[in-house]
Design an enzyme around this catalytic site. Structure first.
Site, mmCIF file in Angstrom:
data_model
loop_
_atom_site.group_PDB
_atom_site.id
_atom_site.type_symbol
_atom_site.label_atom_id
_atom_site.label_comp_id
_atom_site.label_asym_id
_atom_site.label_seq_id
_atom_site.Cartn_x
_atom_site.Cartn_y
_atom_site.Cartn_z
ATOM 1 N N SER A 232 -44.836 56.534 22.576
ATOM 2 C CA SER A 232 -45.277 55.697 21.466
ATOM 3 C C SER A 232 -45.478 54.262 21.926
ATOM 4 O O SER A 232 -44.849 53.805 22.886
ATOM 5 C CB SER A 232 -44.231 55.699 20.351
ATOM 6 O OG SER A 232 -43.097 54.926 20.731
ATOM 7 N N ASP A 233 -46.345 53.538 21.229
ATOM 8 C CA ASP A 233 -46.303 52.089 21.358
ATOM 9 C C ASP A 233 -44.951 51.640 20.826
ATOM 10 O O ASP A 233 -44.296 52.326 20.037
ATOM 11 C CB ASP A 233 -47.451 51.438 20.589
ATOM 12 C CG ASP A 233 -47.818 50.068 21.149
ATOM 13 O OD1 ASP A 233 -46.984 49.464 21.851
ATOM 14 O OD2 ASP A 233 -48.933 49.596 20.885
ATOM 15 N N TRP A 234 -44.527 50.472 21.238
ATOM 16 C CA TRP A 234 -43.152 50.036 20.972
ATOM 17 C C TRP A 234 -42.921 49.827 19.469
ATOM 18 O O TRP A 234 -43.604 49.044 18.836
ATOM 19 C CB TRP A 234 -42.864 48.771 21.768
ATOM 20 C CG TRP A 234 -42.213 49.030 23.101
ATOM 21 C CD1 TRP A 234 -41.133 48.369 23.604
ATOM 22 C CD2 TRP A 234 -42.559 50.002 24.104
ATOM 23 N NE1 TRP A 234 -40.788 48.881 24.838
ATOM 24 C CE2 TRP A 234 -41.638 49.890 25.168
ATOM 25 C CE3 TRP A 234 -43.536 50.983 24.188
ATOM 26 C CZ2 TRP A 234 -41.676 50.705 26.306
ATOM 27 C CZ3 TRP A 234 -43.583 51.794 25.320
ATOM 28 C CH2 TRP A 234 -42.667 51.651 26.353
#
Length: 809
Positions: A232-234
């Site tokens: 995932s993106d953060w």
């Protein structure tokens, strides 16, 4: 070969390791251990897998200038070289940097498209064209992974703007997704076999990308055969069940994520099939095997590439990326004589964009530095002229600082270095002897020696209670609060001015900024982040411009460097216009009026308006040129090297730009333009840009002599008809013979670079891919090969066609 599917032996090791893990261990592995790493599992011989931001360097796990990194030019610059092999070499260097810093996976490259020129993060992506983006991205991925380091191609998918990026629902037709936004990812998966993909914050057609079963499981993994790890993106992962069912393998950062304990509970409660968890763990273990942190599995790369000279490569990329878009009367290369240099960005260069792409190079060569070294002594003058920075910058020049940590009683419990005014400690990255339980205040303290006399401004970037002292006086002692609810505001928010102090050049004063540590509850990781910021005295703008014009009048050539700022181009927000900030347009006009031989260097990561472009002798687009930008600029201006770049995106005015909506309406951003972005949209609307896609001049001339087509192979003969050696980028566009309002009039189908000495001929060979003849059929849900007649247009830019041929398929 790096990136090819893993061997049966490796898959057997992965399966054996998976079989030895219980549910809790498996779900723990899928959640970040901290900001940048996954947990080690010694029971199966798995070391911690470490990730780091890119794409122009490898920052490592510490966000500090104490841990310097090579800083290459911006991705837009790399795309401007139109050279996938150079992109591969850049990737090889970054793998070397990653290994030096103990990093196994680089969070790059960004292959989203330049849908609108207002996209604030476009400097971090490559181009408006999916084919060019895919070719450069594939080269980059191949280079990184040839060094045994993984990549995560991002942000999958349609993360093409920053406004409300956490919540926006981008409404995109299936055809536009396939032909534009998915296309670079598909090309890279097929040709470079990336070991990772990063899913974006945004939703696409109603489903957030970290839960998008169709695009991740059915398209990415099913149709394309991607066998890597999906991270995932953060902070993007929001739902335990929906994320794991949607194909998300790793939820970052940790330790507080939707995976780990919440995922184990979901399995035990019957909400998630454990087989889904096993699939995700396999993907993580396969990645670990490839990068060499799973015992018993042979890494994907066992023989590392030859070492790369980072400074030399950064300089080469920068000069080959410079795009000369105007050169009247042979203004460049510079003639012998005096040079008047102007612009604040010439002295304090902006070499990279803002946000998570930030790295801290050990050195930065500014245009002033580079030209001073390259030109004969006594021939160069410098004037500020105009400063684009309207806000305070991180304290740096003239500051000597350290960090002091104290407990609630005021006792010192630890100290740390502070190379500049930015302090950013993530997770356990604290000075020795300091813990979050005991830490009460952090003080940045030291001295500042001004380089100018006058009224200096000091301030604070960050959230919380701060005390600011300068030269023994307390100027601020209060709480600085956020303007809006954004968990990343402490990173990307604007600095606040808090003090104005009269100082004398050369006389040091004591400075101190103290924060009372109160960690926000809405961040999944303990982060201490704030900055002491500063601005030199502000002089009368008209006076500064007049000084620069006077210097230009007295010189043989004037060079003006204009630039954007971090407030204009950064992760976290989009642009509202394309104008250069401050009085820089006025500066250029004043200098050009004083000296007709004026050269303008544009220091921006993506397009800006150049309303004076026809009033100056030459315009050179320099992008964010990386740490060696000043020396590279001197190479090109003096003629030691040719500017080699071609535009990867269309440059024009905002009023003429066909696609400008980046702000969602009631949470949705409709991509109404369909497949018409970039140069096809300009052409469809009948609008003429300032400088078209593919445009770029060199220091020699080329004669296009012949084109031959056999099957889908295009061979172009051309001759260097100028007086200098050079490189030409031969661009091949494919135009359907039957006009179709739903299909662009022409698209880039391939390109090739050639080099030749004066008088020599060269041959460019371009293979036309099958996809160039296909469109996505939304009714059938598949690619449709469109038979018929096509014109092959051999060009120097989308608007500069040199040869044509016809092909029937």
């Amino acid at each position: 070969m790096a990136g090819t599917p893993t061997s049966p032996d490796t898959e057997a090791v992965v399966e054996a390791a998976l079989g030895r893990l219980d549910l809790d261990a498996k779900t723990r592995l899928l959640a970040g251990r901290d900001m940048w790493s996954l947990p080690a599992l010694p029971e199966i011989g798995l070391d911690s897998l470490v990730m780091s931001d890119g794409p122009i360097g490898v920052r490592g796990v510490r966000w500090t200038a104490d841990d310097p990194s090579v800083a290459l030019p911006s991705p837009t610059a790399l795309a401007a070289t139109w050279d996938p092999e150079l992109a591969r070499r850049a990737g090889t260097l970054l793998a070397q940097e990653a290994r030096r810093k103990g990093v196994h996976v680089l969070l790059a490259p960004t292959v989203n498209l330049h849908r609108s020129p207002l996209g604030g993060r476009h400097f971090e992506a490559y181009s408006e064209d999916p084919h060019l983006t895919g070719r450069i991205g594939a080269g980059y991925v191949s280079g990184v992974q040839s060094g045994g380091v993984g990549t995560t191609v991002k942000h999958f998918v349609a993360n093409d703007a920053e406004t409300d990026r956490f919540t926006v629902n981008n409404v995109v037709s299936e055809r536009a997704l396939r032909e534009l936004y998915l296309a670079p990812f598909e090309f890279i998966v097929a040709n470079a076999h990336p070991w990772g993909i990063m899913t974006a914050y945004n939703s696409v057609n109603g489903t957030t990308m970290t839960e998008h079963h169709h695009l991740v499981n059915e398209v990415l993994r099913g149709e394309w055969g991607f066998d890597g790890c999906n991270v995932s993106d953060w902070t993007a992962a929001r739902s335990t069940t929906a994320a794991v069912n949607g194909g998300l393998d790793v939820a970052m950062p940790g330790p507080q994520t939707v995976y780990g304990d919440p995922l184990a509970r979901a399995v035990r409660d019957g909400e998630v099939d454990e087989a889904k968890v096993d699939d995700a763990v396999r993907n993580v273990l396969r990645l670990a095997a490839r990068v060499g942190v799973l015992r018993g599995a042979e890494p994907a790369v066992t023989a590392l590439p030859e070492p790369v000279d980072g400074q030399a490569l950064a300089r080469e990329i920068a000069r080959r990326a410079f795009v000369l878009v105007r050169n009247e009367r042979g203004a460049l290369p510079l003639k012998q004589g005096t040079v008047a240099l102007a612009g604040a960005a010439a002295r304090d260069a902006r070499v990279l964009g803002g946000g998570s792409a930030t790295v801290f190079p050990a050195r930065i060569v500014s245009p002033l530095d580079g030209l001073t070294a390259a030109l004969p002594e006594g021939t160069l003058t410098y004037a500020v002229g105009a400063d684009p920075n309207t806000e305070l910058a991180v304290a740096d020049q003239g500051f000597e600082l350290r960090a002091v940590c104290r407990d609630a009683d005021g006792d010192v419990i630890g100290t740390g270095t502070a190379p500049n005014g930015q302090l950013q400690w993530m997770g356990a990255d604290l000075p020795e002897g300091v813990t979050h339980d005991t830490l009460h205040t952090v003080e940045l303290t030291g001295t500042f020696t001004p380089r100018e006399s006058g009224r200096h401004t000091f301030g604070v970037k960050g959230l919380g209670h701060f005390t600011l002292r300068v030269d023994g006086t307390t100027y601020f002692d209060d709480v600085q609060r956020p303007a809006k609810d954004d968990p990343f505001l402490t990173f990307f928010g604007a600095p606040e001015p808090r003090a104005q102090v009269e100082l004398t050049a050369g006389r040091p004063v004591e400075v101190s900024l103290t924060q009372v540590v109160r960690l926000p509850e809405n961040l999944p990781l303990k982060v201490i982040s704030f900055s002491l910021v500063h601005q030199d005295p502000r002089r009368d703008p008209d006076e500064l411009i007049a000084e620069a014009a006077a210097a230009a009048r007295a010189a043989d050539t004037a060079v003006v460097v204009v630039a954007t700022t971090e407030r204009v181009e950064s992760e976290g927000y989009d642009r509202t216009d394309l104008a250069l900030p401050g009085r820089q347009d006025d500066l250029v006009r004043a200098v050009a009026a004083a000296n007709p031989n004026t050269v303008v260097v544009v220091n921006s990561g993506s397009p800006v308006e150049l309303p004076w472009r026809d009033e100056v002798a030459a315009v050179l687009l320099g992008w964010f040129p990386g740490q060696e930008g000043g020396d590279a600029l001197a190479d090109v201006l003096t003629g030691a090297h040719e500017p080699g770049g071609r535009l990867p995106s269309t440059w024009g005015s905002l009023a003429d730009a066909p696609v400008t909506q980046v702000v969602p309406d009631d949470g949705e951003l409709p991509y109404r333009e369909g497949v018409f972005i970039g140069y096809p949209a300009w052409e469809k609307e009948g609008r003429t840009p300032a400088y078209p896609f593919g445009h770029g001049l060199g220091y020699t001339d080329w004669t296009y002599e012949s084109v031959e087509v056999r099957g889908t192979t295009v061979r172009v003969r051309l001759r260097n008809s100028g007086a200098r050696p050079g490189r030409e980028v031969v661009q091949v566009y494919l135009a359907p013979g039957e006009p179709d309002a739903e299909r662009p009039a022409r698209r880039l189908a391939g390109f090739a670079g050639v080099t030749a000495a004066p008088g020599e001929s060269a041959e460019a060979v371009v293979e036309l891919p099958r996809r160039a003849f296909e469109v996505w059929d939304e009714k059938e849900g598949s690619w449709s090969f469109v038979k018929g007649s096509y014109e092959i247009q051999v060009s120097r830019s989308i608007l500069d066609r040199r040869l044509t041929a016809t092909i029937n398929v």
